[in-house]
Design a protein around this motif. Structure first.
Motif, mmCIF file in Angstrom:
data_model
loop_
_atom_site.group_PDB
_atom_site.id
_atom_site.type_symbol
_atom_site.label_atom_id
_atom_site.label_comp_id
_atom_site.label_asym_id
_atom_site.label_seq_id
_atom_site.Cartn_x
_atom_site.Cartn_y
_atom_site.Cartn_z
ATOM 1 N N LEU A 56 36.029 73.530 74.956
ATOM 2 C CA LEU A 56 36.966 72.329 75.246
ATOM 3 C C LEU A 56 36.358 70.940 74.979
ATOM 4 O O LEU A 56 36.756 69.968 74.271
ATOM 5 C CB LEU A 56 37.264 72.420 76.487
ATOM 6 C CG LEU A 56 38.873 71.684 76.971
ATOM 7 C CD1 LEU A 56 39.958 72.066 76.141
ATOM 8 C CD2 LEU A 56 39.097 71.737 78.466
ATOM 9 N N THR A 62 40.180 67.860 71.407
ATOM 10 C CA THR A 62 40.480 67.614 72.580
ATOM 11 C C THR A 62 40.482 66.365 73.137
ATOM 12 O O THR A 62 41.475 65.751 73.888
ATOM 13 C CB THR A 62 39.359 68.555 73.636
ATOM 14 O OG1 THR A 62 39.271 69.940 73.417
ATOM 15 C CG2 THR A 62 39.544 68.125 75.042
ATOM 16 N N THR A 259 41.789 74.062 80.255
ATOM 17 C CA THR A 259 42.679 72.963 79.587
ATOM 18 C C THR A 259 43.646 72.367 81.096
ATOM 19 O O THR A 259 43.495 71.371 81.312
ATOM 20 C CB THR A 259 43.415 73.121 78.560
ATOM 21 O OG1 THR A 259 42.755 73.648 77.542
ATOM 22 C CG2 THR A 259 43.963 71.763 78.330
#
Length: 284
Positions: A56, A62, A259
């Motif tokens: 991530l 991201t 997330t």
């Protein structure tokens, strides 16, 4: 003698604590735990790993998606604040009859009697290439051919967000304005202040708690939304909510959980920063 009242107070509070623990704290803990698991194409492996967070934070996608999410939140906040403050100000200080205040306020809530999805999708035939907006502009001679960016663009996304969430700004600001002592405004006017000075030095400071509550509502709702971005951008744009939705669709629950935890932390930090500007409990 004091133990009995304390026991009664604990018994009164404990059901609420249980509800919060089961429906708020426990799901967040479960999401946090799953975020450290790994997943293959066919299974989820419940073993501790930093893999999801490494991917991530190591992906430029991201940061791009989070920046896009903040862009939507800031622009939507600016428009909802301008519209919401104007409506609340008009209802609170220009409508003298309480009956008319209530009637006009209820009129503002009529669109919210239907589903968010229905209100959002209703913009598509209006903004489309052959929709009402383009047809009207062509018939008036303003444009020669349909405007492409009205639909499936950032413009459409922000327009839908403003339509969906303006009331969340109107309500707290209007509620705060209604509690302002009108004698303060009269005193400022008697002291020689004009309308702009009264607005800036009296009304605005006294409504900052309502503004902050509305800001928290709008920013958090926009940052967590994914349906609006998907439909109104024609899947050409993304925010964090869509990132989570896509992972869930691919059964990548650990990645989606990671997330979600980062998004939750980002929202909490944003709220903490906003609350630095005003003590809501003291103001209310």
């Amino acid at each position: 003698m004091q133990a009995k009242p304390n026991l009664i107070g604990w018994l009164m509070v404990s059901p609420l604590a249980v509800v919060l623990a089961v429906f708020l704290v426990l799901p967040i803990i479960l999401i946090a735990v799953v975020s450290f698991w790994t997943a293959t194409e066919f299974s989820i492996i419940p073993a501790f790993s930093w893999e999801n967070y490494d991917f991530l934070f190591g992906s430029p996608v991201t940061y791009s998606v989070f920046l896009n999410t903040f862009k939507y939140a800031i622009i939507t906040w600016a428009f909802t604040f301008g519209i919401g403050f104007t409506i609340a100000y008009y209802l609170a200080f220009h409508i003298r009859s309480q009956t008319w205040q209530i009637a006009l306020f209820l009129l503002c809530t009529i669109p919210f009697w239907t589903s968010n999805i229905i209100r959002m999708i209703s913009w598509i035939p209006f903004l489309g290439r052959n929709g009402i907006a383009n047809s009207a502009l062509i018939s008036w001679g303003v444009i020669d051919e349909p405007v492409e960016w009205l639909l499936f663009s950032d413009f459409a996304v922000i327009l839908a967000f403003v339509h969906l969430y303006t009331l969340f700004m109107v309500v707290p600001i209007f509620n705060t304005m209604m509690r302002i002592d009108k004698s303060l405004i009269e005193a400022a006017r008697d002291a020689g202040a004009n309308g702009r000075q009264i607005l800036w030095n009296v009304i605005l400071p006294l409504t900052k708690s309502g503004i902050m509550i509305g800001t928290i509502f709008v920013v958090t709702l926009v940052m967590g939304d994914f349906i609006t971005v998907r439909f109104m951008s024609g899947s050409q744009s993304a925010n964090v909510g869509r990132l989570i939705s896509n992972d869930i669709a691919l059964l990548q629950y650990p990645s989606a959980s990671a997330t979600a935890i980062v998004l939750l932390a980002t929202v909490l930090i944003t709220i903490a920063i906003l609350l630095r500007f005003v003590d809501i409990r003291k103001e209310l």
